[in-house]
Design a protein around this motif. Structure first.
Motif, short mmCIF file in Angstrom:
data_model
loop_
_atom_site.label_atom_id
_atom_site.label_comp_id
_atom_site.label_asym_id
_atom_site.label_seq_id
_atom_site.Cartn_x
_atom_site.Cartn_y
_atom_site.Cartn_z
N ARG A 165 0.80 -1.24 0.00
CA ARG A 165 0.00 0.00 0.00
C ARG A 165 0.83 1.28 0.00
O ARG A 165 0.28 2.37 -0.04
CB ARG A 165 -0.97 0.02 1.19
N ASN A 166 2.18 1.16 0.04
CA ASN A 166 3.01 2.35 0.04
C ASN A 166 3.90 2.46 -1.20
O ASN A 166 4.50 3.50 -1.45
CB ASN A 166 3.90 2.40 1.28
N GLY A 167 4.02 1.38 -1.95
CA GLY A 167 4.78 1.44 -3.18
C GLY A 167 6.25 1.09 -3.02
O GLY A 167 6.68 0.51 -2.01
N VAL A 168 7.03 1.46 -4.03
CA VAL A 168 8.45 1.12 -4.11
C VAL A 168 9.29 2.32 -3.72
O VAL A 168 9.02 3.45 -4.13
CB VAL A 168 8.82 0.65 -5.54
N PHE A 169 10.35 2.07 -2.92
CA PHE A 169 11.27 3.11 -2.48
C PHE A 169 12.68 2.76 -2.97
O PHE A 169 13.10 1.60 -2.86
CB PHE A 169 11.27 3.24 -0.96
N THR A 170 13.38 3.75 -3.48
CA THR A 170 14.72 3.55 -4.05
C THR A 170 15.78 4.19 -3.16
O THR A 170 15.61 5.34 -2.73
CB THR A 170 14.80 4.13 -5.47
N PHE A 171 16.87 3.47 -2.92
CA PHE A 171 17.98 3.96 -2.12
C PHE A 171 19.29 3.75 -2.89
O PHE A 171 19.30 3.18 -3.98
CB PHE A 171 18.05 3.21 -0.78
N ASP A 172 20.38 4.19 -2.29
CA ASP A 172 21.70 3.93 -2.89
C ASP A 172 22.11 2.48 -2.66
O ASP A 172 23.04 1.99 -3.31
CB ASP A 172 22.75 4.87 -2.29
N GLY A 173 21.45 1.81 -1.75
CA GLY A 173 21.72 0.40 -1.48
C GLY A 173 20.75 -0.11 -0.44
O GLY A 173 20.28 0.64 0.41
N VAL A 174 20.42 -1.41 -0.51
CA VAL A 174 19.50 -2.03 0.43
C VAL A 174 20.15 -3.28 1.00
O VAL A 174 20.73 -4.09 0.26
CB VAL A 174 18.16 -2.39 -0.24
N PHE A 175 20.06 -3.44 2.31
CA PHE A 175 20.56 -4.64 2.99
C PHE A 175 19.39 -5.31 3.70
O PHE A 175 18.68 -4.66 4.47
CB PHE A 175 21.63 -4.28 4.02
N ALA A 176 19.20 -6.59 3.46
CA ALA A 176 18.10 -7.31 4.09
C ALA A 176 18.56 -8.70 4.55
O ALA A 176 18.34 -9.67 3.85
CB ALA A 176 16.91 -7.41 3.13
N ALA A 177 19.14 -8.83 5.74
CA ALA A 177 19.54 -7.72 6.58
C ALA A 177 21.01 -7.38 6.33
O ALA A 177 21.47 -6.29 6.65
CB ALA A 177 19.36 -8.10 8.06
N GLY A 178 21.75 -8.30 5.74
CA GLY A 178 23.14 -8.04 5.43
C GLY A 178 24.05 -8.25 6.63
O GLY A 178 23.66 -8.04 7.77
N ARG A 179 25.26 -8.71 6.36
CA ARG A 179 26.24 -8.89 7.43
C ARG A 179 26.88 -7.55 7.76
O ARG A 179 26.89 -6.64 6.94
CB ARG A 179 27.31 -9.91 7.02
N GLN A 180 27.46 -7.46 8.95
CA GLN A 180 28.09 -6.22 9.38
C GLN A 180 29.19 -5.80 8.41
O GLN A 180 29.34 -4.62 8.09
CB GLN A 180 28.66 -6.39 10.80
N GLU A 181 30.00 -6.76 7.96
CA GLU A 181 31.09 -6.42 7.05
C GLU A 181 30.59 -5.93 5.70
O GLU A 181 31.22 -5.09 5.04
CB GLU A 181 32.04 -7.61 6.85
N GLU A 182 29.42 -6.41 5.26
CA GLU A 182 28.83 -5.94 4.00
C GLU A 182 28.39 -4.49 4.11
O GLU A 182 28.59 -3.69 3.18
CB GLU A 182 27.65 -6.83 3.62
N VAL A 183 27.80 -4.14 5.25
CA VAL A 183 27.36 -2.76 5.46
C VAL A 183 28.57 -1.83 5.51
O VAL A 183 28.59 -0.76 4.89
CB VAL A 183 26.54 -2.65 6.75
N PHE A 184 29.62 -2.25 6.23
CA PHE A 184 30.80 -1.39 6.35
C PHE A 184 31.50 -1.21 5.01
O PHE A 184 32.08 -0.15 4.73
CB PHE A 184 31.78 -1.98 7.37
N GLU A 185 31.45 -2.20 4.16
CA GLU A 185 32.13 -2.13 2.87
C GLU A 185 31.62 -0.94 2.05
O GLU A 185 32.38 -0.35 1.27
CB GLU A 185 31.93 -3.43 2.09
N GLU A 186 30.35 -0.57 2.23
CA GLU A 186 29.77 0.53 1.47
C GLU A 186 30.29 1.90 1.93
O GLU A 186 30.19 2.87 1.19
CB GLU A 186 28.24 0.51 1.59
N CYS A 187 30.80 1.98 3.15
CA CYS A 187 31.30 3.28 3.64
C CYS A 187 32.77 3.23 4.01
O CYS A 187 33.31 4.21 4.54
CB CYS A 187 30.47 3.74 4.84
N LYS A 188 33.43 2.13 3.72
CA LYS A 188 34.84 1.96 4.07
C LYS A 188 35.73 3.05 3.48
O LYS A 188 36.63 3.57 4.15
CB LYS A 188 35.30 0.58 3.60
N ASP A 189 35.48 3.41 2.22
CA ASP A 189 36.34 4.39 1.55
C ASP A 189 36.22 5.79 2.15
O ASP A 189 37.09 6.64 1.92
CB ASP A 189 36.00 4.45 0.05
#
Length: 349
Positions: A165-189
């Motif tokens: 009922r709310n539709g589709v939302f777009t982000f720069d990346g989605v984690f569901a739920a993702g490991r901690q190291e995967e999340v950090f990899e996106e901001c490591k640089d």
């Protein structure tokens, strides 16, 4: 989670002071002399002093070999620079990342390597955007599973989610739920950007129990972004210090405070014995206040501690987290009840 990288204002430097404590103009440092130039000067002196011809021949052969290596490095950097320009025009992030990794392996072999590495790194971050927003969907808790709750978020792809009922939302990346190291990899640089002189902010927001504290701070077994960023920071600084041309040093310091009931509380000065109860009595530390400055908002009277390595900084982070105001709620027995700001400052001396 939201990531922000501000344009570089140049690396933070410790100001020089005169005898009275007043700031004095910095005297420009003389241009550095390369090892090869020093070796040429030593050979010229040795020839004038009549040093053995055999030793001179060996030294001259060594000098020619080093000059040959320098020319080869300059050619390699020139080719990589041309490849980078082509990749930048085509917005080829994959190619630029490969070039950056090759330049990191050459770090310490000359200032031209570091200059190109900075250009490539900044181009990659600019292509990603100065402001990036990621979405992390946590799994159901045991309590929610016992209550027969269901996941209503559908992950469309790695950048989109769909809500009924709310539709589709777009982000720069989605984690569901993702490991901690995967999340950090996106901001490591972004840690490298900090060392290069940029102001970087990483923050998380969401409803109570969404997993903000877990994402940023994690657990002793699964470090969050903060702990991993600390390790990455000191690894980068270690590479700089080990570089043959790195005639510079860095000072790392940190501060931590919370905003609770419209009051700023210094978590590095607050006694830990009051950690789990709301600060109803007057704080033991000086009153904190915000003021504007040329570099942005500053917090007066906030404790700032210098650290020597990642272990010390992680202990400081743990100390501040232990003093944070928490209280139980329906979703979390130790829910954070305040807004927390943890600042790491890197100063080049």
């Amino acid at each position: 989670s939201r990531l922000h990288r501000a344009p570089s204002q140049g690396p933070s430097r410790a100001p020089s002071q005169g005898p009275s404590g007043a700031a004095t103009p910095e005297v420009p440092a003389p241009p550095p002399v390369s090892p090869l130039e020093r070796l040429r000067g030593a050979l010229a002196s040795a020839q004038r002093c009549g040093v053995d011809d055999v030793l001179l021949a060996k030294a001259e052969a060594f000098l020619r070999m080093q000059e040959s290596k320098k020319q080869a490095l300059q050619l390699t950097v020139s080719k990589m620079g041309s490849a980078f320009e082509r990749a930048r025009l085509c917005n080829d992030l994959s190619c630029m990342k490969q070039i950056k990794e090759q330049l990191i392996s050459l770090q310490g072999q000359g200032p031209e390597v570091d200059r190109l590495r900075r250009r490539v790194h900044n181009a990659i971050e600019d292509a990603k955007g100065h402001l990036r927003v990621f979405c992390r969907v946590r799994p159901l808790s045991e309590k929610e599973l016992d209550m027969d709750e269901e996941v209503v978020v559908r992950m469309v792809d790695n950048m989109k989610i769909e809500l009924p009922r709310n539709g589709v939302f777009t982000f720069d990346g989605v984690f569901a739920a993702g490991r901690q190291e995967e999340v950090f990899e996106e901001c490591k640089d972004l840690v490298q950007s900090t060392v290069d002189g940029h102001n970087v902010t990483i923050f998380a927001y969401g409803q109570t129990g969404a997993g903000k504290t877990y994402t940023l701070h994690g657990t002793p077994q699964e470090e969050g972004i903060a702990g991993r960023a600390i390790s990455e920071l000191f690894q980068i600084l270690k590479r700089f210090q080990q570089s043959s041309n790195a005639a510079r040093s860095f000072v790392v310091s940190a501060s931590m405070f919370e905003l609770y009931r419209n009051r700023l509380v210094d978590l590095l000065r607050r006694p830990e014995k009051r950690a789990k109860s709301p600060p109803c009595s007057p704080p033991c530390s000086p009153k904190l206040s915000l003021r504007s400055s040329e570099s942005g908002l500053q917090v007066d009277n906030l404790a700032e501690e210098e650290v020597e390595d990642a272990t010390q900084l992680k202990r400081l982070l743990s100390r501040g987290l232990a003093a944070r105001t928490t209280a139980p709620n329906a979703l979390n027995a130790e829910s954070s009840r305040s807004h927390l700001i943890f600042t790491i400052k890197v100063t080049r001396t």
